[in-house]
Design a protein around this motif. Sequence first.
Motif, short mmCIF file in Angstrom:
data_model
loop_
_atom_site.label_atom_id
_atom_site.label_comp_id
_atom_site.label_asym_id
_atom_site.label_seq_id
_atom_site.Cartn_x
_atom_site.Cartn_y
_atom_site.Cartn_z
N ALA A 1 -9.82 -1.00 -12.00
CA ALA A 1 -10.82 -1.25 -10.95
C ALA A 1 -12.14 -0.61 -11.36
CB ALA A 1 -10.34 -0.67 -9.62
N GLU A 2 -13.23 -1.29 -11.07
CA GLU A 2 -14.55 -0.75 -11.35
C GLU A 2 -15.01 0.05 -10.13
OE1 GLU A 2 -17.36 -3.58 -12.80
OE2 GLU A 2 -15.93 -4.48 -14.18
N VAL A 3 -14.88 1.35 -10.22
CA VAL A 3 -15.19 2.24 -9.11
C VAL A 3 -16.61 2.78 -9.30
CG1 VAL A 3 -14.47 4.29 -7.84
CG2 VAL A 3 -12.75 2.88 -8.98
N SER A 4 -17.45 2.58 -8.31
CA SER A 4 -18.84 3.01 -8.44
C SER A 4 -18.93 4.54 -8.43
CB SER A 4 -19.70 2.43 -7.32
OG SER A 4 -19.30 2.95 -6.07
N ALA A 5 -19.98 5.04 -9.03
CA ALA A 5 -20.15 6.49 -9.15
C ALA A 5 -20.34 7.16 -7.80
CB ALA A 5 -21.34 6.80 -10.06
N ASP A 6 -20.82 6.41 -6.80
CA ASP A 6 -21.07 7.00 -5.48
C ASP A 6 -19.89 6.82 -4.52
OD1 ASP A 6 -21.28 4.30 -5.05
OD2 ASP A 6 -23.16 4.40 -3.92
N ALA A 7 -18.73 6.44 -5.05
CA ALA A 7 -17.55 6.22 -4.19
C ALA A 7 -16.95 7.52 -3.69
CB ALA A 7 -16.49 5.40 -4.93
N GLY A 8 -17.31 8.63 -4.32
CA GLY A 8 -16.79 9.93 -3.90
C GLY A 8 -16.09 10.65 -5.03
N GLU A 9 -15.47 11.78 -4.69
CA GLU A 9 -14.72 12.55 -5.69
C GLU A 9 -13.57 11.70 -6.21
OE1 GLU A 9 -14.52 16.99 -4.12
OE2 GLU A 9 -14.21 15.52 -2.51
N ARG A 10 -13.34 11.77 -7.51
CA ARG A 10 -12.35 10.91 -8.13
C ARG A 10 -11.11 11.69 -8.54
NH1 ARG A 10 -13.82 6.05 -11.99
NH2 ARG A 10 -15.67 6.26 -10.70
N PHE A 11 -9.94 11.10 -8.30
CA PHE A 11 -8.65 11.68 -8.63
C PHE A 11 -7.81 10.65 -9.39
CE2 PHE A 11 -10.15 13.75 -4.84
CZ PHE A 11 -9.75 15.06 -4.94
N GLN A 12 -6.87 11.16 -10.16
CA GLN A 12 -5.83 10.30 -10.74
C GLN A 12 -4.66 10.23 -9.75
OE1 GLN A 12 -4.69 11.41 -14.83
NE2 GLN A 12 -6.48 12.75 -14.80
N VAL A 13 -4.03 9.08 -9.65
CA VAL A 13 -2.83 8.92 -8.83
C VAL A 13 -1.63 8.89 -9.76
CG1 VAL A 13 -1.64 7.52 -7.10
CG2 VAL A 13 -4.15 7.55 -7.15
N LEU A 14 -0.76 9.90 -9.64
CA LEU A 14 0.41 9.98 -10.50
C LEU A 14 1.60 9.20 -9.94
CD1 LEU A 14 0.37 13.75 -11.57
CD2 LEU A 14 -0.72 11.78 -12.67
N HIS A 15 1.67 9.11 -8.63
CA HIS A 15 2.80 8.41 -7.98
C HIS A 15 2.39 8.12 -6.54
CE1 HIS A 15 6.94 7.28 -7.07
NE2 HIS A 15 6.93 8.09 -6.03
N LEU A 16 2.96 7.07 -5.98
CA LEU A 16 2.75 6.75 -4.57
C LEU A 16 4.09 6.60 -3.89
CD1 LEU A 16 0.50 6.03 -2.44
CD2 LEU A 16 1.10 3.64 -2.89
N SER A 17 4.35 7.45 -2.89
CA SER A 17 5.50 7.28 -2.01
C SER A 17 4.98 6.60 -0.76
CB SER A 17 6.13 8.62 -1.64
OG SER A 17 6.70 9.24 -2.77
N ALA A 18 5.57 5.51 -0.35
CA ALA A 18 5.01 4.75 0.77
C ALA A 18 6.10 4.15 1.65
CB ALA A 18 4.08 3.67 0.25
N PRO A 19 6.98 4.98 2.22
CA PRO A 19 8.11 4.43 2.97
C PRO A 19 7.73 3.67 4.24
CG PRO A 19 8.03 6.82 3.20
CD PRO A 19 7.04 6.45 2.13
N GLU A 20 6.63 4.08 4.91
CA GLU A 20 6.26 3.41 6.15
C GLU A 20 4.82 2.90 6.08
OE1 GLU A 20 7.29 5.77 9.59
OE2 GLU A 20 9.29 6.20 8.80
N ARG A 21 4.41 2.50 4.90
CA ARG A 21 3.04 2.01 4.68
C ARG A 21 2.73 0.81 5.57
NH1 ARG A 21 0.97 -0.03 -1.26
NH2 ARG A 21 -0.95 -1.06 -0.59
N ALA A 22 3.70 -0.06 5.77
CA ALA A 22 3.47 -1.27 6.55
C ALA A 22 3.07 -0.96 7.98
CB ALA A 22 4.72 -2.16 6.53
#
Length: 199
Positions: A166-187
């Motif tokens: 994804a092309e993330v603009s420089a003004d999008a905010g502080e940037r982090f790497q995502v190592l894993h996503l747990s999303a049991p109730e995301r829906a």
Amino acid sequence: MHAMQYEIILPADYDMGIIRERVATKGHLLDDFPGLGLKAYLIREREDGSPVNQYAPFYLWTTPEGMNSFLWGPGFQGIVNDFGRPVVQHWTGLGYEEGPAAASAPRTATRRRQPLPMDIAPAEAVTRARARLARQAREDGVVASALAIDPRHWELLQVTLWGENAEVSADAGERFQVLHLSAPERAGLAGQSTGTSVR
């Protein structure tokens, strides 16, 4: 919906491979945790230009019972045992949007904090922020984006998850790497936003 994050700042020479291994071996343990909408395992590294080495997982809870169960349970105690007890920041959820890349695994996260100006009514500021969330969530590469507020400090928080390349603009905010996503109730997150009708 409740947003929650704690930030563990690590020494400048810390081997971030230790955190990567921790997430690789334990991250799946929350993949079916009751009351958890999602947990993004986030890190920042000095070698990538961050001012600090940091482990800063971000949570969206669908129920306060789920959040409490985690904080008073063995999962968070493991953090306390290994790193000391961090300050746990939390915000009331205002909105959650899935993006065009919702089916993708997130690789990057951005975090933007914004104080509410004193000369703007809180309801007006929240309405504007929700409209901005809806617009920004439609950007290419967005997996999901959440908006929350801390009424103690009158601070808005927006966290956005981005897919690979994804092309993330420089003004999008502080940037982090995502190592894993747990999303049991995301829906269920979209239906858990607080204050859907502002008066």
